[in-house]
Design a protein around this motif. Structure first.
Motif, short mmCIF file in Angstrom:
data_model
loop_
_atom_site.label_atom_id
_atom_site.label_comp_id
_atom_site.label_asym_id
_atom_site.label_seq_id
_atom_site.Cartn_x
_atom_site.Cartn_y
_atom_site.Cartn_z
N CYS A 196 16.35 43.35 30.18
CA CYS A 196 17.40 43.54 31.12
C CYS A 196 17.33 42.86 32.46
CB CYS A 196 17.30 45.26 31.28
SG CYS A 196 17.35 45.96 30.12
N ASP A 197 18.50 42.15 32.89
CA ASP A 197 18.52 41.49 34.35
C ASP A 197 18.61 42.61 35.15
OD1 ASP A 197 18.36 39.54 36.06
OD2 ASP A 197 20.17 38.75 35.57
N THR A 198 18.37 42.40 36.41
CA THR A 198 18.64 43.47 37.45
C THR A 198 18.90 42.61 38.65
OG1 THR A 198 16.21 43.67 38.32
CG2 THR A 198 17.10 45.09 36.69
N ALA A 199 19.56 43.35 39.78
CA ALA A 199 19.77 42.55 41.12
C ALA A 199 18.40 42.52 41.75
CB ALA A 199 20.81 43.77 41.93
N GLY A 200 18.41 41.18 42.67
CA GLY A 200 17.71 40.62 43.26
C GLY A 200 17.77 40.52 44.76
N ARG A 201 18.51 41.79 45.36
CA ARG A 201 18.64 41.95 46.53
C ARG A 201 17.37 42.47 47.40
NH1 ARG A 201 24.18 44.52 47.44
NH2 ARG A 201 23.04 46.05 46.22
N LEU A 202 16.79 42.00 48.35
CA LEU A 202 15.52 42.72 48.95
C LEU A 202 15.92 43.31 50.51
CD1 LEU A 202 12.23 41.04 48.37
CD2 LEU A 202 12.71 43.46 48.14
N GLN A 203 17.19 42.86 50.79
CA GLN A 203 17.68 43.25 52.35
C GLN A 203 17.63 44.60 52.67
OE1 GLN A 203 19.31 41.37 50.28
NE2 GLN A 203 20.19 39.77 51.16
N ASN A 204 17.52 45.44 51.49
CA ASN A 204 17.70 47.06 51.90
C ASN A 204 16.76 47.55 50.69
OD1 ASN A 204 18.32 49.81 52.10
ND2 ASN A 204 19.88 49.50 53.29
N LEU A 215 12.34 45.05 31.46
CA LEU A 215 12.91 45.21 32.64
C LEU A 215 12.62 44.17 33.46
CD1 LEU A 215 15.16 46.91 34.15
CD2 LEU A 215 13.37 48.21 35.34
N THR A 216 13.30 43.07 33.94
CA THR A 216 13.06 42.15 34.86
C THR A 216 13.53 42.25 36.31
OG1 THR A 216 14.93 40.68 34.21
CG2 THR A 216 12.87 40.24 32.97
N VAL A 217 12.66 42.09 37.16
CA VAL A 217 13.10 42.42 38.64
C VAL A 217 12.40 41.17 39.31
CG1 VAL A 217 12.87 44.81 38.45
CG2 VAL A 217 10.79 43.42 39.27
N GLY A 218 12.92 40.68 40.69
CA GLY A 218 12.67 39.81 41.64
C GLY A 218 13.87 39.29 42.38
N VAL A 219 13.58 39.03 43.61
CA VAL A 219 14.40 38.31 44.54
C VAL A 219 15.31 37.24 43.74
CG1 VAL A 219 13.41 39.02 46.39
CG2 VAL A 219 13.21 36.66 45.62
N ASN A 220 16.63 36.91 44.35
CA ASN A 220 17.38 35.89 44.01
C ASN A 220 16.69 34.58 44.26
OD1 ASN A 220 19.35 37.50 43.31
ND2 ASN A 220 20.24 37.51 45.16
N GLY A 221 16.68 33.54 43.36
CA GLY A 221 16.29 32.30 43.58
C GLY A 221 14.91 31.80 43.05
N VAL A 222 14.30 32.95 42.45
CA VAL A 222 12.65 32.56 42.03
C VAL A 222 12.78 32.28 40.52
CG1 VAL A 222 11.68 34.37 43.48
CG2 VAL A 222 12.78 35.09 41.31
N GLY A 223 14.15 32.20 39.93
CA GLY A 223 13.94 31.76 38.27
C GLY A 223 14.12 33.00 37.43
N LYS A 224 14.60 34.03 37.89
CA LYS A 224 14.56 35.29 36.86
C LYS A 224 15.33 34.89 35.81
CE LYS A 224 16.17 38.79 39.04
NZ LYS A 224 17.47 39.16 38.60
N THR A 225 16.65 34.38 36.07
CA THR A 225 17.60 34.31 34.90
C THR A 225 17.12 33.26 34.07
OG1 THR A 225 19.51 34.66 36.47
CG2 THR A 225 19.96 33.98 34.32
N THR A 226 16.39 32.13 34.37
CA THR A 226 15.75 31.08 33.57
C THR A 226 14.60 31.85 32.65
OG1 THR A 226 16.38 29.51 35.26
CG2 THR A 226 14.82 28.77 33.75
N THR A 227 14.10 32.34 33.59
CA THR A 227 12.76 33.27 32.82
C THR A 227 13.35 34.08 31.88
OG1 THR A 227 11.48 33.17 34.95
CG2 THR A 227 10.93 34.88 33.14
N ILE A 228 14.21 34.85 31.80
CA ILE A 228 15.01 35.89 30.72
C ILE A 228 15.08 34.91 29.55
CG2 ILE A 228 16.63 37.25 30.09
CD1 ILE A 228 16.74 38.36 33.15
N GLY A 229 15.86 33.69 29.95
CA GLY A 229 16.29 32.87 28.57
C GLY A 229 15.21 32.25 28.17
#
Length: 331
Positions: A209-217, A125-139
């Motif tokens: 598994c990719d997951t959403a990266g929203r931290l606002q809430n 399971l991969t987690v993290g906020v948007n813009g940190v390179g999560k999708t790139t890391t998964i690839g």
């Protein structure tokens, strides 16, 4: 035998390519850190309280983290007294030795290894906020695992961010692995469920598994991740086998703050630190490990597929201190 000599012997058993990647990837941190340490040593011939105060400032500026720096300075002072070290030049070696000790903190090197299920499907399971390179890391991780002979599938669980599914598909194509997806806005847990069923039916070794990266809430984030984890653990006993938090090294202390937040809402088992080659604040590796007790499992040392490297504290310290490792026998 001096620690620099032991460190050289340790990393000589690993490939020169990996050593070079770490040394090149740590260039910005090393250039800043080494210059400051060498300048400090040149100005202080004797090890005294003022020397340690300035060293403390240098370490904090490298984002080693205040708590970690306090621990390190305290141990350095004790070690200097124990060994009766008088010359500042000798302290360089003790610093590198203590950094490795602090990183492992009594654990063995297996903490850096990726935890995979040897008897069936492994779920990461991969987690993290948007813009940190999560999708790139998964690839890149999919590519690495495939190169190791494993069959890999990806599940596009970030269904909220516009373009996230398409972006994951692009990386899936690059890595040569299939992506299980639903339409944008779908229930992430349903995507992960379908990913598990597909992985089982195809006899895959690893599902990432990719997951959403929203931290606002944090409440929403926690609920989403809890739902996804419930589906995974219900379908596969002991899963997820790894929950990897992706952080951007260039954000320094902000990365540490993100790690604290995610640790509150999910069981993070390892860190992937991206863009380590793009920052002079690589000491954040030690801050995360020491202050949060989470091991760094991978680091990003460049843009290429092969530049996601398994983390190794000895390689890290070599990357940091390589230019200082001058033994009399080497000359």
């Amino acid at each position: 035998m001096g620690f620099f000599k032991k460190l050289k012997d340790k990393i000589s058993s690993q490939t020169d390519q990996v050593t070079d990647k770490f040394k090149d990837g740590m260039a910005k941190t090393r250039d800043s850190f080494t210059t400051k340490v060498n300048d400090l040593v040149a100005r202080y011939r004797k090890v005294d309280e003022e020397f340690f105060e300035e060293l403390e400032e240098i370490l904090i500026s490298a984002d080693v983290g205040v708590e970690t720096v306090m621990t390190l300075i305290e141990e350095l002072e004790m070690e200097v007294k124990r060994r009766n070290i008088q010359e500042t030049e000798e302290v360089k070696e003790v610093i590198s030795e203590k950094l490795v000790e602090i990183y492992y903190d009594g654990d063995d090197e297996s903490i850096e290894k990726l935890n995979l299920n040897e008897d069936g499907l492994s779920v990461i399971l991969t987690v993290g906020v948007n813009g940190v390179g999560k999708t790139t890391t998964i690839g890149k991780l999919a590519h690495r695992l495939k190169e190791e002979g494993k069959t890999v599938l990806l599940a596009a669980g970030d269904t909220f961010r516009a373009g996230a599914i398409d972006q994951l598909e692009v990386w899936g194509e690059r890595a040569g692995v299939d992506v299980i997806k639903h339409s944008e806005g779908s229930d992430p847990a349903a995507v992960i469920y379908d990913g598990i069923q597909a992985a089982k039916s195809r006899g895959a070794d690893v599902l990432i598994c990719d997951t959403a990266g929203r931290l606002q809430n944090k409440v929403n984030l926690m609920n989403e991740l809890a739902k996804v984890k419930k589906v995974i653990s219900r379908e596969i006993d002991g899963a997820p086998h790894e929950t990897l938090l992706v952080l951007d090294a260039t954000t320094g202390q902000n990365a540490l703050s993100q790690a604290k937040t995610f640790k509150e809402v999910t069981d993070v088992s390892g860190i992937v630190l991206t863009k380590l080659d793009g920052t002079a604040r690589g000491g954040i590796v030690l801050a995360i490990r020491n202050e949060l007790d989470i091991p760094v499992k991978f680091v990003g040392l460049g843009e290429k597929m092969e530049d996601l490297q398994p983390f190794d504290a000895h390689q890290f310290v070599y990357g940091l201190f390589g230019d200082l490792m001058v033994e009399p026998s080497d000359e």
